[in-house]
Design a protein around this motif. Structure first.
Motif, short mmCIF file in Angstrom:
data_model
loop_
_atom_site.label_atom_id
_atom_site.label_comp_id
_atom_site.label_asym_id
_atom_site.label_seq_id
_atom_site.Cartn_x
_atom_site.Cartn_y
_atom_site.Cartn_z
N LEU A 45 26.54 -28.49 -60.46
CA LEU A 45 27.95 -28.36 -60.81
C LEU A 45 28.67 -27.73 -59.61
N VAL A 46 29.88 -28.20 -59.31
CA VAL A 46 30.66 -27.60 -58.23
C VAL A 46 31.92 -26.97 -58.82
N VAL A 47 32.11 -25.68 -58.53
CA VAL A 47 33.29 -24.94 -58.96
C VAL A 47 34.16 -24.69 -57.74
N VAL A 48 35.42 -25.08 -57.83
CA VAL A 48 36.36 -24.85 -56.73
C VAL A 48 37.41 -23.84 -57.17
N VAL A 49 37.54 -22.77 -56.39
CA VAL A 49 38.60 -21.80 -56.61
C VAL A 49 39.80 -22.29 -55.80
N PRO A 106 31.54 -21.46 -48.46
CA PRO A 106 32.91 -21.74 -48.03
C PRO A 106 33.12 -23.19 -47.58
N LEU A 107 32.15 -23.77 -46.85
CA LEU A 107 32.35 -25.10 -46.26
C LEU A 107 31.62 -26.20 -47.03
N LEU A 108 31.53 -26.04 -48.34
CA LEU A 108 30.83 -27.02 -49.17
C LEU A 108 31.44 -28.42 -49.04
N ASP A 154 40.90 -32.56 -50.50
CA ASP A 154 39.49 -32.91 -50.29
C ASP A 154 38.57 -31.99 -51.07
N ARG A 155 38.95 -30.71 -51.15
CA ARG A 155 38.14 -29.75 -51.88
C ARG A 155 38.17 -30.08 -53.38
N LEU A 156 39.36 -30.39 -53.88
CA LEU A 156 39.49 -30.69 -55.32
C LEU A 156 38.74 -31.96 -55.71
N LYS A 157 38.58 -32.90 -54.76
CA LYS A 157 37.85 -34.15 -55.04
C LYS A 157 36.39 -33.89 -55.40
N VAL A 158 35.78 -32.82 -54.88
CA VAL A 158 34.37 -32.56 -55.15
C VAL A 158 34.16 -31.62 -56.34
N ALA A 159 35.27 -31.18 -56.95
CA ALA A 159 35.19 -30.18 -58.02
C ALA A 159 34.79 -30.79 -59.36
N ASP A 160 33.83 -30.12 -60.04
CA ASP A 160 33.57 -30.41 -61.45
C ASP A 160 34.43 -29.49 -62.32
N VAL A 161 34.64 -28.27 -61.82
CA VAL A 161 35.46 -27.27 -62.50
C VAL A 161 36.40 -26.66 -61.47
N VAL A 162 37.67 -26.50 -61.83
CA VAL A 162 38.64 -25.88 -60.93
C VAL A 162 39.12 -24.57 -61.57
#
Length: 198
Positions: A126-130, A113-115, A164-172
């Motif tokens: 890879l970072v996936v953001v929901v 949750p707090l990635l 901020d969360r979307l900035k670290v996303a490789d996939v949304v």
């Protein structure tokens, strides 16, 4: 082994994505589940929490009253930092144990949750953001989880901003609609992860 960081704000539907990835064959390491494990009765983690916050955070059966503790720490950044200082190192050690037990060719999904908040993106391949809007998340938290609007807003505010969360996303994975819409998106993501892992 492919390491995938999965995150999303409270109420975004991250747990639903996590569950579906597990059904596809991912090995899921759930940071929240591990965080509960390290504060079960009899653990060093619970002992340290009681020392820091007092016996009022315990239920009559001796287990942690997460709601009561949450009400204390989500309203006070300093107290939240104290709690994180107790729990995070213990979670890290347990996650390492679980990772070491996974097969070498596994796709391991870390449900964290707090990635974004903790700057953990570099730990993953890879970072996936929901992602869902704050309005959608607020609606889910009050309607589906029964939170008061004030509590829901406080929990959303205590986490990273959507930007901020979307900035670290490789996939949304956008999740504004019903859960059924997620199935196709997760199946597509799984195909992408398998292709990358190969």
């Amino acid at each position: 082994m492919m390491k995938v960081g999965l995150t999303g704000g409270i109420g975004s539907g991250k747990s639903e994505v996590s569950r579906r990835l597990a059904e596809h064959g991912a090995i899921v390491i759930d940071a929240d589940k591990v965080a509960r494990e390290v504060v079960e009765p009899g653990t060093e983690g619970l002992k340290e929490i009681v020392e820091a916050f007092g016996g009022d955070v315990l239920r009559p059966d001796g287990s942690l009253d997460r709601e009561r503790l949450g009400a204390i720490v989500f309203a006070d950044a300093g107290k939240l930092a104290v709690l994180n200082g107790i729990v995070h190192p213990k979670v890290g050690a347990r996650v390492q144990e679980l990772q070491d037990a996974a097969p070498r060719d596994a796709i391991v999904v870390y449900d964290v949750p707090l990635l974004a908040e903790n700057g953990l993106a570099p730990m993953y391949d890879l970072v996936v953001v929901v992602d869902a809007s704050d309005e959608t998340r607020l609606d889910r938290l009050t309607r589906l989880r029964g939170m008061s609007e004030q509590d829901a807003r406080a929990r959303i505010a205590a986490q990273a901003t959507r930007e901020d969360r979307l900035k670290v996303a490789d996939v949304v994975i956008a999740n504004e609609g019903p859960l059924e819409d997620l199935d196709a998106r997760v199946a597509e993501l799984w195909g992408d992860l398998r292709a990358r892992a190969a």
